[in-house]
Enzyme design. Structure first.
Site, PDB file in Angstrom:
ATOM      1  CD  GLU A   1      -3.283  -1.794  -1.111  1.00 19.37           C
ATOM      2  OE1 GLU A   1      -2.074  -2.636  -1.328  1.00 19.37           O
ATOM      3  OE2 GLU A   1      -3.891  -1.407  -0.307  1.00 19.37           O
TER       4      GLU A   1
ATOM      5  CB  CYS B   1      -0.932   0.173   1.088  1.00 18.52           C
ATOM      6  SG  CYS B   1      -0.242  -0.109   2.699  1.00 18.52           S
TER       7      CYS B   1
END
Length: 552
Positions: A545, A499
């Protein structure tokens, strides 16, 4: 984005939220002498950011200052990816002109004390809402197509810097005969957009503090820094990523606070009781609210009175319009408490909420991790499954598995799923989900990945191939987890979900791809980065992501 495998927890001064700003200090870490440790400034509720101690290589003062957010010079090391000139000027020029970002970025001059904020800063008007939007969702002024272009170019720059970083520091030759994008060490796929652009958050955490009008019982998100003493709590009504239900619960919690005789807990040492509010929702419209409360020196009888009061407000009082599915109450004397440290007390309603994802019914506890964008999570997990290449002859190792969705969704294609997760409630949810959906080839283990993984891999050394999937928190994987993965010859495929690829993921990738190093106990053959797929789970923010495929 998970707690398992996190190297260490942050020790904060009691009463100071996780997003406060702290002056970096130089420390010595043996072979890492000359590094700096700093806490970065974040806004709570953005995507769950917390201030984390990070080691910052001091290759140059410019690198350190960029990481510490003193200034941002594009094109530096991997965490300082350069934005494409046209887009960056467009969104930064729009977002920063005339807003509050220059105030929160301002540093106190050395030797001068910060001036305390005035108790009254003016009425809450549209300008405050726009300032908050510029901090929490800095890309909100761009069309979604433009946002995706900004993010894709940012991920491309991160990969370019990562390649040069590997070559420079480790002498790693990342050039392979496999397909790759021009100028990159791997094949970079187009960014996968989020199916839902606005109001996609299924979890939000609201703070309590003084608003622009000086009222200390204001529920919202923070602007400013604790160091500069200009913290202001602003309502989140105009944040594009916030669903209306979350704002509604927050507004009624503010109504409750303002009629309560108890003061809010702004700083632990100053007393007060009422603290933050967390709201979780699912696609069926069910809503779970979690209220955090500092008990101070209240007796059990007095605590029961407060719990009954807030329960009455949300079941029979004005807050009943929120139609909560469940209401939890947690007594906490720390900045963050797990269920084991201080149990979540169910005041009324159902103990869990449920979500339908990839054909599975998923159970979610108050403390369990679940991706904040449900529809985007489906795209993410499908991407992980496609890259993993699991089959009936492989074992799937799901590290930092949360509620186990990745492993459970791929269980039908693999011989066995082994999940590891730090949060006990999340593991209980994963086991329930497996049982409810009739999945019998999954095992889930509770604890720190660095402690469980080495022994778990030793028990599986029977020649069967292992595909590993890791989805850690922003602090990355513990060094011992990397050691265990590198030294397990059965792991030939690794899917890394990051992330924040410009952060601690850089350290993890270097340790995965560097030549064998006996001093660091990295004895196995290095991995090679083959493919990268950006998946946008956070529209209106600069983040997405990045799914990385490694093989060896």
């Amino acid at each position: 984005m998970r707690g398992a495998g996190v190297p260490r927890r942050v020790r904060r001064e009691p009463g100071r939220p996780a997003h406060q700003e702290v002056t970096p200090q130089r420390v010595r870490f043996g072979p890492f002498a000359g590094l700096f440790v700093c806490r970065l400034r974040f806004v709570r509720g953005f995507i769950g950011y917390e201030g984390i101690k990070r080691r910052v290589p001091m290759h140059s003062p410019r690198c350190f200052l960029s990481r510490a957010d003193i200034f941002s010079k594009p094109g530096l090391l991997p965490w300082c990816a350069r934005k494409p000139p046209g887009w960056s000027q467009l969104f930064l020029g729009s977002a920063c002109k005339g807003n509050f970002t220059h105030v929160i970025a301002k540093k106190c001059q050395r030797g001068q004390k910060s001036q305390k904020k005035p108790s009254h800063l003016g009425p809450l008007d549209g300008s405050w809402q726009e300032r908050l939007a510029d901090v929490v969702t800095p890309l909100w002024r761009l069309s979604y197509e433009e946002q995706l272009k900004v993010k894709f170019e940012a991920q491309k720059k991160i990969l370019q810097r990562l390649e040069s970083y590997l070559q420079m520091l480790n002498g790693v030759n990342v050039t392979t005969a496999a397909p790759k994008s021009k100028g990159l060490c791997c094949l970079l796929h187009p960014i996968i957009p989020s199916p839902v652009i606005d109001g996609y958050r299924n979890k939000s955490t609201f703070s309590v503090n003084r608003g622009p009008d000086g009222n200390p019982k204001t529920v919202g998100y923070y602007l400013g820094t604790w160091r500069d003493g200009n913290i202001v709590c602003v309502q989140s009504n105009q944040l594009k990523n916030m669903p209306e239900k979350h704002n509604q619960v927050a507004q009624y919690y503010e109504v409750f606070l303002r009629q309560s005789p108890l003061e809010p807990c702004l700083l632990f040492h100053e007393g007060g009781y009422w603290r933050e509010l967390t709201v979780r929702t699912n696609s069926q419209g069910h809503t779970m609210a979690i209220i955090t409360f500092h008990p101070q020196k209240l007796t059990q009888e007095e605590l029961c009175v407060q719990k009954e009061t807030v329960k009455e407000f949300f079941t029979k009082g004005p807050g009943a319009v929120c139609d909560l599915t469940s209401l939890y109450f947690q007594e906490s004397t720390m900045t963050r408490c797990s269920h084991q440290q201080s149990p979540y007390q169910l005041l009324f309603g159902e103990p869990h909420i449920f979500e339908d994802l990839l054909g599975l019914k998923i159970r979610i506890s108050p403390d369990a991790f679940f991706q904040i964008n449900t529809s985007g999570a489906e795209m993410l997990y499908q991407t992980v499954g496609e890259l993993s290449g699991v089959n009936s002859n492989t074992i799937l190792l799901d590290i930092c598995c949360g509620t186990g969705v990745i492993g459970l969704s791929l269980a039908q294609y693999t011989s066995q799923v082994l999940g590891i997760e730090l949060v006990e409630q999340a593991v209980e949810d994963a086991r329930w989900t497996a049982s409810f959906n009739g999945i019998t080839n999954c095992e889930f283990h509770t604890g720190r990945a660095e402690k469980i993984l080495p022994q778990l891999l030793k028990s599986k050394e029977d020649g069967q191939l292992i595909v590993a999937v890791v989805n850690p928190a922003r602090a990355g994987l513990h060094h011992r987890v990397i050691q265990a993965i590198r030294n397990c010859r059965a792991i030939c495929t690794l899917v890394f979900v990051s992330c924040k690829p410009q952060g601690e993921t850089t350290r993890n990738v270097i340790e995965l791809c560097c030549p064998p190093n006996s001093a660091k106990k990295l004895l196995g053959e290095p991995f090679v980065l083959r493919q990268a797929v950006p998946v946008d789970l956070f529209p209106h923010t600069p983040h997405c992501e990045l799914v990385l495929l490694f093989t060896r």
